[in-house]
Structure formats: structure tokens, C-alpha cells
Design a protein around this motif. Structure first.
Motif, PDB file in Angstrom:
ATOM      1  N   TRP A 137      -0.736 -63.960  -5.401  1.00 40.36           N
ATOM      2  CA  TRP A 137       0.287 -62.942  -5.683  1.00 40.36           C
ATOM      3  C   TRP A 137       0.333 -62.613  -7.173  1.00 40.36           C
ATOM      4  O   TRP A 137       1.377 -62.650  -7.802  1.00 40.36           O
ATOM      5  N   ALA A 138      -0.851 -62.290  -7.714  1.00 35.43           N
ATOM      6  CA  ALA A 138      -0.954 -61.961  -9.128  1.00 35.43           C
ATOM      7  C   ALA A 138      -0.921 -60.458  -9.384  1.00 35.43           C
ATOM      8  O   ALA A 138      -0.915 -60.021 -10.537  1.00 35.43           O
ATOM      9  N   ASN A 139      -0.903 -59.630  -8.344  1.00 36.88           N
ATOM     10  CA  ASN A 139      -0.811 -58.182  -8.509  1.00 36.88           C
ATOM     11  C   ASN A 139      -0.034 -57.615  -7.323  1.00 36.88           C
ATOM     12  O   ASN A 139       0.324 -58.341  -6.392  1.00 36.88           O
ATOM     13  N   SER A 191     -10.379 -58.821  -5.977  1.00 37.35           N
ATOM     14  CA  SER A 191     -10.097 -60.196  -6.389  1.00 37.35           C
ATOM     15  C   SER A 191     -10.571 -60.408  -7.820  1.00 37.35           C
ATOM     16  O   SER A 191     -11.686 -60.008  -8.193  1.00 37.35           O
ATOM     17  N   ASP A 192      -9.711 -61.018  -8.607  1.00 32.06           N
ATOM     18  CA  ASP A 192     -10.048 -61.243 -10.006  1.00 32.06           C
ATOM     19  C   ASP A 192      -9.271 -62.445 -10.511  1.00 32.06           C
ATOM     20  O   ASP A 192      -8.312 -62.902  -9.872  1.00 32.06           O
ATOM     21  N   GLN A 193      -9.670 -62.943 -11.657  1.00 37.26           N
ATOM     22  CA  GLN A 193      -8.985 -64.086 -12.249  1.00 37.26           C
ATOM     23  C   GLN A 193      -7.746 -63.626 -13.017  1.00 37.26           C
ATOM     24  O   GLN A 193      -7.553 -62.443 -13.289  1.00 37.26           O
ATOM     25  N   LEU A 198      -0.624 -65.815 -17.145  1.00 39.55           N
ATOM     26  CA  LEU A 198      -0.302 -66.207 -15.769  1.00 39.55           C
ATOM     27  C   LEU A 198      -0.864 -67.577 -15.389  1.00 39.55           C
ATOM     28  O   LEU A 198      -0.602 -68.063 -14.288  1.00 39.55           O
ATOM     29  N   HIS A 199      -1.617 -68.187 -16.283  1.00 41.70           N
ATOM     30  CA  HIS A 199      -2.183 -69.495 -15.993  1.00 41.70           C
ATOM     31  C   HIS A 199      -1.107 -70.562 -16.152  1.00 41.70           C
ATOM     32  O   HIS A 199      -0.984 -71.204 -17.189  1.00 41.70           O
ATOM     33  N   SER A 200      -0.320 -70.735 -15.118  1.00 46.23           N
ATOM     34  CA  SER A 200       0.777 -71.696 -15.166  1.00 46.23           C
ATOM     35  C   SER A 200       1.189 -72.052 -13.749  1.00 46.23           C
ATOM     36  O   SER A 200       1.097 -71.237 -12.827  1.00 46.23           O
ATOM     37  N   TYR A 201       1.648 -73.288 -13.567  1.00 52.89           N
ATOM     38  CA  TYR A 201       2.155 -73.696 -12.252  1.00 52.89           C
ATOM     39  C   TYR A 201       3.420 -72.929 -11.884  1.00 52.89           C
ATOM     40  O   TYR A 201       3.819 -72.884 -10.727  1.00 52.89           O
ATOM     41  N   TRP A 202       4.047 -72.298 -12.900  1.00 52.60           N
ATOM     42  CA  TRP A 202       5.242 -71.500 -12.618  1.00 52.60           C
ATOM     43  C   TRP A 202       4.915 -70.270 -11.792  1.00 52.60           C
ATOM     44  O   TRP A 202       5.794 -69.678 -11.168  1.00 52.60           O
ATOM     45  N   LEU A 203       3.647 -69.856 -11.766  1.00 52.83           N
ATOM     46  CA  LEU A 203       3.254 -68.739 -10.898  1.00 52.83           C
ATOM     47  C   LEU A 203       3.527 -69.097  -9.439  1.00 52.83           C
ATOM     48  O   LEU A 203       4.021 -68.254  -8.674  1.00 52.83           O
ATOM     49  N   TRP A 204       3.210 -70.337  -9.065  1.00 55.09           N
ATOM     50  CA  TRP A 204       3.476 -70.773  -7.696  1.00 55.09           C
ATOM     51  C   TRP A 204       4.975 -70.840  -7.419  1.00 55.09           C
ATOM     52  O   TRP A 204       5.432 -70.453  -6.340  1.00 55.09           O
ATOM     53  N   ILE A 205       5.735 -71.298  -8.370  1.00 52.30           N
ATOM     54  CA  ILE A 205       7.171 -71.521  -8.147  1.00 52.30           C
ATOM     55  C   ILE A 205       7.952 -70.217  -8.236  1.00 52.30           C
ATOM     56  O   ILE A 205       8.665 -69.836  -7.303  1.00 52.30           O
TER      57      ILE A 205
END
Length: 358
Positions: A137-139, A191-193, A198-205
Motif C-alpha cells: 500500500w505504497a501508492n 510494482s516498484d520499490q 517510506l522505508h519504515s515499519y510504520w508503513l505497516w502500522i
């Protein structure tokens, strides 16, 4: 191209196939729900009209016989009290199936197809995550397919808990098809990096809780909209009016206005603390990523506006003079704020959260 890259590309392709496949199954579920409503028509019964005309007591005391083709269906209506003061007791409707065997059969088929579509779509979300080895869920595309998956999942959980919510099925499946249609045609992103922020575990939370909140808020909004229609229907009958046949056929099968009002309130009240946590989690992530917890970024501002709107709704719902329709309007304004926070801010407003793109 190395093996890892080829594998990731294959997974991304599989994800796209699964999303399109889920849309096909959702379409079948949509038509099954239509059949449920059509074959479950109870316009000739007029149970709600009779109850609102002063027969609620007898309707609650005696069973109702409904002719479903050549087979009679015997049932005892449940009577509840509307939230608005000074109004009659009104029975809950029998649901979209209308108490008929054919309607119920098509309803069960629709639910079964929805379960299949949910599993297929969830597979699409999971393979999307595997293709990039991160949270999916990055975009906006990824957020959209995950949002619709969670919304359907929440609906199926309520069904599994034996809640009377099958009436949500048709509007839910319709909305999911629209959401996925926009996602695959307008919002699609390869799909992309992730960008460094956004490189953080907070993205999941943070983002996962935002998706859950939005999906549940959506269910509350559906209940609120149907409450407004059902309340108008009950008021018209109680005042001696005669609704049209189509309105009567649909409205009399829904839960009472009181039940819909309570459903929307309980749904919104239950998820509001999670939305509060979502904003707090976002602030903590902002502190880690940008060195400040709050910077009046458009996304932050509209998240807070949404929080205030839902807080106002919950407060209004507890205030005697604002119960009923006034509180319902506030709930819809709050959900509109959530929608704008997602679509409007991401597409039309430039801010720190614009890095994810569409």
C-alpha cells in the motif's frame, strides 16, 4: 534479467490477473444480489406499511405468512423502536431476500461468490506484496485494492458473526467494482520499490490502520445513507402518505430506521479509537522521517479534520437535540472528509505525502 527480477515480474503479473479475476467474480455476485432483490420482492405484503399505520402491535404478536411461489414462509417479525422521539414501534424488514426461498437462494449464492472474489482479490494483494517484498500500500493503486479487500472482509466477518447485514451486499459489491475499475484503469502503478521516507515499519502500522478505518467507516456510511431513506419512508407512511411501489418494495425489506441508525453509530464508534491511533502513529512516523511530528501538511490537516468531524458526529449522537437525521448528516460529512483526504489530497494537493504518486 536475473532470477529474482524475473520472479518479481511474474508475481506482479499474477497479481494483476487475480485482481481482474476477482472483478469478474464480483460482477457475478452483483447480478446474484440483483436477483435476490428482484425475486425477494415483498411489495404485496405491505408489512411495514401496516405496522406504521397502527398495526405494529398485532404484527409483533402474530406470525406473518408470506407466499413464496407455491410455498408459504412463516416468520415472526422483530419489533424495535425508532431513535426519534414520539414515533411508533417499527418492525425490522426481512432482508433483501424478502422471506422467499428463491430470494434467499440467490442471496446465498451472492454471498458465496463474494467469498470467492474476496479470496481471489486477497491473493492479488498478497502477490503484489511479494513482487516488491514490502507492504502492498505504497501508492493509490495498492491502497485501493487493499481497501476494497478489507471492506469486503469486514462485511464477511459481520456475516460470520450472524449479524443481520446481508442488505449491505449489493451496495458493497457495487462500490468494490467501481473502486477496482478506477484502480486498474486510472490509478494503476507498476510494482516498484519505496522512496527512502517510506522505508519504515510504520508503513505497516500507520497505513494498515488507515485502510481498516476507511473500510469500516464505509460500512457505517452505507448504513447511514440507508437510514436516511428508510427514515423518510417511515415518516411518509406514518403521516398518511403512500410511497411508490418500488420504494415500498425496497424499503420494507431493510431493517428499521432505528436499527440502521444504531448500526451506523456502533460501527463508527467502534473504529473511531483506531482512527485516533492512526493519526498518532502518523505523527510518530513523521517525527522519524522528517524530524517533526506535525507540519500542517495537507494530508495531516485533512486527517485531523476527519477526526474532528467524526468526533462531532459521536458527540451529536449523544446529544438529545442532534440524534437522528442531523447526526446522520454529520456522519456523511465526516466520511466525505475521509474520501477527500484519500482522493482529493493525493490527486489535487501537493504536499509531503505526494511522494507516493498515484
Amino acid at each position: 534479467m536475473n532470477l529474482a527480477a524475473a520472479t518479481n515480474e511474474s508475481l506482479a503479473h499474477t497479481s494483476n490477473v487475480l485482481i481482474y479475476s476477482s472483478m469478474a467474480v464480483y460482477t457475478l455476485a452483483f447480478f446474484a444480489h440483483i436477483a435476490e432483490w428482484v425475486l425477494g420482492s415483498r411489495s404485496k405484503v405491505g408489512r411495514t406499511a401496516a405496522a406504521l399505520s397502527g398495526a405494529a402491535g398485532s404484527a409483533a404478536a402474530a406470525p406473518v405468512v408470506v407466499q413464496a411461489g407455491s410455498t408459504a414462509v412463516l416468520e415472526r417479525p422483530k419489533v424495535v423502536t425508532r431513535a426519534a422521539a414520539g414515533t411508533r414501534d417499527v418492525p425490522d424488514g426481512p432482508g433483501a431476500a424478502g422471506g422467499t426461498f428463491k430470494g434467499d437462494l440467490w442471496g446465498r449464492i451472492a454471498v458465496s461468490l463474494t467469498v470467492v472474489a474476496f479470496v481471489v482479490e486477497a491473493g492479488g494483494v498478497i502477490t503484489r506484496a511479494l513482487s516488491v517484498q514490502r507492504a502492498p500500500w505504497a501508492n493509490m493503486y495498492e491502497f485501493s485494492i487493499t481497501f476494497s479487500t478489507v471492506a469486503v472482509g469486514a462485511y464477511l466477518v459481520l456475516l460470520a458473526l450472524k449479524k443481520n447485514v446481508r442488505w449491505i451486499g449489493l451496495p458493497l459489491v457495487t462500490t468494490v467494482l467501481l473502486d477496482l475499475g478506477i484502480a486498474v484503469t486510472t490509478l494503476y502503478t507498476d510494482s516498484d520499490q519505496l522512496v527512502p521516507a517510506l522505508h519504515s515499519y510504520w508503513l505497516w502500522i500507520h497505513v494498515s490502520t488507515a485502510i481498516i478505518c476507511g473500510a469500516v467507516f464505509y460500512l457505517g456510511a452505507v448504513g447511514t445513507v440507508l437510514y436516511l431513506f428508510r427514515d423518510s419512508y417511515e415518516n411518509k407512511i406514518a403521516s398518511g402518505g403512500t410511497p411508490g411501489k418500488f420504494a415500498a418494495s425496497v424499503m420494507e425489506r431493510l431493517p428499521s430506521a432505528s436499527s440502521l441508525d444504531k448500526f451506523a453509530y456502533r460501527i463508527n464508534a467502534a473504529v473511531f479509537p483506531l482512527w485516533t491511533f492512526t493519526i498518532i502513529a502518523g505523527a510518530i512516523w513523521a517525527g522519524d522521517a522528517w524530524g517533526r511530528y506535525w507540519g500542517w501538511d495537507p494530508k495531516e490537516v485533512w486527517s485531523f479534520i476527519t477526526w474532528v468531524a467524526y468526533a462531532a458526529y459521536l458527540h451529536a449522537r449523544a446529544t438529545a437535540g442532534w440524534k437522528g437525521r442531523k447526526a446522520a448528516y454529520l456522519a456523511l460529512v465526516a466520511f466525505a472528509c475521509w474520501l477527500f483526504n484519500y482522493y482529493g489530497v493525493n490527486i489535487f494537493v501537493t504536499g509531503l505525502h505526494s511522494y507516493a504518486g498515484v
